[in-house]
Design a protein around this motif. Structure first.
Motif, short mmCIF file in Angstrom:
data_model
loop_
_atom_site.label_atom_id
_atom_site.label_comp_id
_atom_site.label_asym_id
_atom_site.label_seq_id
_atom_site.Cartn_x
_atom_site.Cartn_y
_atom_site.Cartn_z
N SER A 1 -54.71 53.45 26.58
CA SER A 1 -53.74 53.48 25.49
C SER A 1 -53.96 54.67 24.56
CB SER A 1 -53.82 52.17 24.71
OG SER A 1 -52.72 52.07 23.85
N LEU A 2 -55.22 54.88 24.19
CA LEU A 2 -55.50 55.99 23.27
C LEU A 2 -55.02 57.32 23.86
CD1 LEU A 2 -56.65 57.17 20.73
CD2 LEU A 2 -58.95 56.88 21.62
N LYS A 3 -55.21 57.49 25.16
CA LYS A 3 -54.75 58.74 25.78
C LYS A 3 -53.23 58.86 25.71
CE LYS A 3 -58.64 59.44 28.88
NZ LYS A 3 -59.23 58.61 29.95
N MET A 4 -52.55 57.71 25.81
CA MET A 4 -51.09 57.77 25.74
C MET A 4 -50.60 58.09 24.33
SD MET A 4 -49.98 54.73 28.35
CE MET A 4 -48.24 55.12 28.26
N ALA B 1 -53.13 49.35 21.01
CA ALA B 1 -52.91 49.21 22.45
C ALA B 1 -51.45 49.34 22.83
CB ALA B 1 -53.45 47.86 22.92
N THR B 2 -50.56 49.56 21.85
CA THR B 2 -49.13 49.47 22.12
C THR B 2 -48.69 50.29 23.35
OG1 THR B 2 -48.73 49.02 19.78
CG2 THR B 2 -46.82 49.68 21.11
N PRO B 3 -48.93 51.60 23.40
CA PRO B 3 -48.41 52.33 24.58
C PRO B 3 -49.04 51.87 25.89
CG PRO B 3 -49.32 53.85 22.91
CD PRO B 3 -49.66 52.47 22.46
N GLY B 4 -50.35 51.68 25.89
CA GLY B 4 -51.03 51.30 27.12
C GLY B 4 -50.61 49.92 27.60
N SER B 5 -50.57 48.98 26.68
CA SER B 5 -50.18 47.62 27.02
C SER B 5 -48.75 47.57 27.54
CB SER B 5 -50.33 46.74 25.77
OG SER B 5 -49.48 45.65 25.82
N ALA B 6 -47.85 48.28 26.86
CA ALA B 6 -46.44 48.29 27.27
C ALA B 6 -46.31 48.87 28.68
CB ALA B 6 -45.63 49.13 26.27
N HIS B 7 -47.05 49.94 28.91
CA HIS B 7 -47.03 50.61 30.20
C HIS B 7 -47.51 49.69 31.33
CE1 HIS B 7 -49.12 53.51 33.06
NE2 HIS B 7 -47.86 53.87 33.14
N LEU B 8 -48.61 48.97 31.07
CA LEU B 8 -49.18 48.09 32.09
C LEU B 8 -48.34 46.83 32.28
CD1 LEU B 8 -52.88 48.45 30.91
CD2 LEU B 8 -51.86 49.51 32.95
N PHE B 9 -47.73 46.36 31.19
CA PHE B 9 -46.89 45.16 31.29
C PHE B 9 -45.65 45.48 32.12
CE2 PHE B 9 -44.39 41.69 28.88
CZ PHE B 9 -44.89 40.69 29.70
#
Ligand SMILES: Cc1cc2nc3c(=O)[nH]c(=O)nc-3n(C[C@H](O)[C@H](O)[C@H](O)COP(=O)(O)OP(=O)(O)OC[C@H]3O[C@@H](n4cnc5c(N)ncnc54)[C@H](O)[C@@H]3O)c2cc1C
Ligand SMILES: [Zn+2]
Lengths: 97, 417
Positions: B96-99, B372-380
């Motif tokens: 997420s941090l990278k995103m 975690a918003t971008p990473g979580s959204a991406h994985l979901f």
């Protein structure tokens, strides 16, 4: 801050109490026979009710005793408190004590 | 979509800035979608965006009971970091941090990501051991984190009190330089705008009140306050209300919803260049670009859906803040508020399939899911599109609580945002 009515001591401010989570969760009767699913339900699955919720409190900085309460989790208003081991009382109409 | 650029700003200036269009359509529900996301927070809007952008699902909708970003997305204190202890968590949060690092470019929307550094204080020998263990574990996972002496900590944050005569003196700190903050609302708005541009319907004032299932138990559609909407795939990203929504499908979760409060001071000139957190004495602070000091701490003691908490919790936080940063003692607090956070027993999230076919859940982010918003959204989105988890979120199941495979960040950190 909540005012909580300890069934042993009467109304006291919230910092005197600790919250004990959902009430009336029974430990598996025969623990060595309980399945993983039963342990999951006992240890972790919670109702997390939006509405009238039966919960445990402990009057930690008072009489030290555990008791139960019915609280509306949409308003935080207490509908009743009652001693551990008792069944939850019928919810009073209108919610006021 | 109207693209934002220096040129666009210049051009619109000639029209007195009257030419800017609405960022997304106020959609009304269609009868059926290929997938529906419940919850218009950053996580839900982001998932819709990635479903459309990366998996080609564009006949989809996000249903939100209030207005987008009105939940925890718009109520949080925006601390972003990835220095979690366990390997599974380090992979998830660092993804997420990278995103975050190029999110503004990807969305063409300034999310005001500011990697200004997140410093976590140690006050006791135990803290020192725990925090150093984190530093080493993080480095092993290629996540930056470094140990600072009290003097180095003060150099990084000059208003920090490192006198040794206070109740919990600062004995050291860990610093993640890549961590920082981001403007909360922009994340919801940026994802909504980008998703809308790809055809996603964003439907506000639409509360889910039931989940219909077919004869085999699979999901069939949603009952909402704006009528019945059919869909064979439903992803729930409803944060504090997840238990309520999943209950409509008879799925019980290891979640409890607690109020978490935050407050901001009157705005002042820049005095604080970074984020400082202390888990031991329950307080953290940063300064927003508007100049307000943004302050928070731990949850209230009891589960609730009221989006408010007790004043004694905030008072306790402010006592700690005044001891750590004596310079703020005479400042006034402008606003305080609460959000409802869904916590799991191990304080790690769930991004997974549920026992019900077609029903997916992203929840349990508790006090720390903004980062975690971008990473979580991406994985979901991946999990919904492929009907199987991405390797990064594969450990974050509901069944881990049955199988004894907890990812116990609760024991590792005790508190975290
Ligand atoms: C005071 C506070 C401080 C925090 N500080 C931090 C921090 O510093 N760093 C960090 O990483 N995290 C922090 N968090 C946690 C973080 O805010 C959340 O984990 C994250 O924002 C969750 O995002 P979300 O999109 O899942 O939830 P939300 O933004 O809450 O979105 C869920 C949405 O679902 C909607 N919804 C609910 N029920 C229904 C229904 N039945 N039908 C339709 N829609 C429904 C809600 O209205 C809501 O908009 C903080 C939280 C709070 C409250
Ligand atoms: Zn008592």
């Amino acid at each position: 801050m909540l005012i909580i009515d300890c069934p042993y001591c009467g109304p006291r401010p919230e910092p005197e109490f600790t919250h004990g989570g959902e009430a009336h969760i029974a430990r598996p009767a025969d623990p060595s026979q309980a399945t993983d699913q039963q342990w999951l339900e006992f240890l972790y699955l919670r109702k997390n009710t939006r509405g009238v919720f039966a919960e445990r409190w402990r009057h930690a900085r008072g009489c030290g005793r555990f008791f139960n309460a019915l609280r509306d989790t949409t308003t935080d208003q207490f509908l009743a408190t009652y001693r551990a081991g008792q069944k939850p009382p019928a919810v009073p109409v209108g919610g006021e004590r | 979509m109207q693209k934002f650029s220096a040129w666009a700003l210049f051009k619109e200036a000639f029209g007195g800035h009257q030419g800017w269009k609405s960022q997304y359509r106020r959609a009304t529900p269609k009868a059926e979608y290929d997938a529906i996301i419940v919850g218009g927070g950053g996580h839900g809007l982001g998932a819709a965006y990635y479903l459309a952008a990366e998996h080609g699902l564009t006949n989809i909708a996000v249903v939100e009971k209030g207005w987008i970003g009105g939940g925890n997305t718009g109520r949080n204190t925006t601390i972003i970091r990835s220095n979690y202890l366990f390997d599974e968590s380090a992979r998830l949060y660092d993804h997420s941090l990278k995103m975050w690092e190029d999110l503004s470019q990807v969305l063409n929307y300034n999310t005001m990501f500011s990697p200004r550094g997140v410093m976590m204080l140690a006050h006791t020998v135990h803290d020192m051991q725990v925090i150093k263990r984190h530093v080493h574990a993080n480095r092993g996972n290629a996540v930056d984190n470094e140990w600072l002496t009290p003097e180095q900590a003060k150099e990084f944050c000059p208003i920090l009190n490192i006198e040794q005569n206070i109740r919990y003196p600062v004995v050291g700190a860990a610093l993640q330089r890549r961590g920082g903050t981001s403007r909360h609302d922009t994340v919801a708005w940026g994802y909504a705008r980008a998703a809308d541009a790809l055809g996603v319907d964003i439907i506000e004032n639409c509360e889910v009140t039931g989940i219909r299932r077919d004869a085999h138990g699979a999901v069939e559609g949603l009952e909402t306050t704006r009528g019945y909407i059919r869909s064979a795939k439903i992803g729930v990203s409803a944060a504090g209300n997840t238990s309520v929504v999943l209950d409509y499908a008879g799925v019980k979760l290891p979640l409890e919803s607690f109020p978490l409060q935050a407050l901001v001071s009157e705005p002042v000139k820049p005095i604080m260049p970074c984020v400082v957190m202390s888990n031991t004495i329950h307080a953290y602070m940063s300064q927003s670009d508007k100049g307000e000091l943004v302050i928070g701490a731990g949850t209230d003691a009891y589960n609730s859906y009221t989006q408010r908490g007790g004043l004694h919790i905030s008072a306790h936080t402010l006592e700690s803040i005044c001891e750590l940063f004596p310079v703020v003692r005479r400042m006034k607090m402008l606003r305080n508020w609460g959000g409802i956070v869904d916590t799991t027993p191990d304080r790690s999230p769930i991004i997974a399939k549920t026992p019900v076919k077609g029903l997916y859940v992203n929840c349990g982010w508790g006090t720390g899911g903004f980062k975690a918003t971008p990473g979580s959204a991406h994985l979901f989105a991946w999990t919904i599109a492929k009907d199987e988890p991405h390797p990064i979120n594969a450990p974050f199941t509901i069944e881990r609580f049955r199988d004894g495979l907890l990812i116990d960040e609760a024991a590792a950190a005790a508190v975290a945002h």
